[in-house]
Scaffold this active site. Sequence first.
Site, mmCIF file in Angstrom:
data_model
loop_
_atom_site.group_PDB
_atom_site.id
_atom_site.type_symbol
_atom_site.label_atom_id
_atom_site.label_comp_id
_atom_site.label_asym_id
_atom_site.label_seq_id
_atom_site.Cartn_x
_atom_site.Cartn_y
_atom_site.Cartn_z
ATOM 1 C CD GLU A 93 -2.697 -2.647 3.075
ATOM 2 O OE1 GLU A 93 -2.944 -3.078 3.823
ATOM 3 O OE2 GLU A 93 -1.522 -1.845 3.663
ATOM 4 C CE1 TYR A 109 0.886 -1.539 2.167
ATOM 5 C CE2 TYR A 109 1.545 0.459 0.692
ATOM 6 C CZ TYR A 109 0.791 0.177 2.235
ATOM 7 O OH TYR A 109 0.186 0.406 2.816
#
Length: 399
Positions: free
Chosen positions: A197, A109
């Site tokens: 992101e 992530y």
Amino acid sequence: MDIHEYQAKEILKSFGVTVPEGALAYSPEQAAYRAREMGGNAWVVKAQVHAGGRGKAGGVKLCKTDHEILDASSAMFGMKLVTHQTGPEGKGVYRVYVEAATAFDREIYLGFVLDRSSQRIMIVASAEGGMEIEEISATRPDSIVRQTVEPAVGLRDFQAREIAFALGIPPDLTQQMVRTLQGCFRAFTDLDATMVEINPLVITADRRIMALDAKMTFDTNALFRHPQISELRDKSQEDPRESRAADRGLAYIGLSGNIGCIVNGAGLAMATMDTIKLAGGEPANFLDIGGGATPERVAKAFRLVTSDKNVQAVLVNIFAGINRCDWVAEGVVQALKMEPVDVPVIVRLAGTNVEEGQKILAKSGLPIIRANSLMEAATRAVTAWKNDTAQNSRLRASE
Ligand code: GDP
Ligand code: MN
């Protein structure tokens, strides 16, 4: 402002981030054609909507044949994809992205956000990619790596290496990870993003660091200096009420209640919404008409609020300093004469030119309910809305 995954990938690619080969399609046939063009023997078809969580909602499908691509994309086109980020109404799918499928060993992530408390860009990363960050912070908070960037010097290579090390990136891939982090950081700062992101960022089977997903959000107030980013706006993904407001230069946020609000100043708008709740009602929107609003602007705001089908009463609350109550009153009258509404309208005016404003309302002959204080206005709005709704349901019952 949000953009689509394929757009974010194109941008990040231009900043040196590795992304899979992919192509956009507007129909199932085009999706299959684009896959054939690309070659290979496995593809991922991805619904393009401004929301994450598509995988779990059926918006990401691995396909091995032409036929599977046609099937997967036919199911996606025209559907309202409901994910945990879209709300129950979902988001329409009008484009799909077809990518060469990637075999990978690990999912990471990676997020870049504005951290308000340190007033810096913060990099948030975790070796536990693939899950949403909320889930990671609930189940594996210890896996989260955070670094803030000193604005005067930007992201230093040693910092990027530290992040790579904390994530357990193998040494032979450190340089690729540094390039990925630097690319995202430069895209973030150069383009006035508020969020980047990548989830998941993967280590592929052939040892590359690659962004399999990408999300970018931009600062709307800085769009004027990035026309190429403004062009990426996709109104089909926005609340139609908010798009209309943005086109008219009004600060508007749609909510789910029934009492429409027209207010000047963000603080007063918040106070008005609170007071409506205190009086037992629910606001249908936040709307700040700003300072020095002309009658035309007020009328536009009024029509915007009443075009919302959920609105069953309208409360105009103006505390005029720079604004003029007479202009506001004229705007309300203008809007009502052009397009009469069948919901109660409550107006509370205070401040500059209040007497002239009241006179305009009184002389208009329109059934406008007037109030002197905010509490009175909110109470009247809620009462009028309740009476009106009760009356309408009695009418329906007697039909
Ligand atoms: P999201 O659910 O909206 O975040 O969509 P993603 O683009 O992140 O896709 C969801 C999941 O599908 C990812 O977490 C991956 O595990 C998987 N996925 C996406 N692209 C590929 C791919 O090319 N190959 C493989 N094997 N899995 C993929
Ligand atoms: Mn994702």
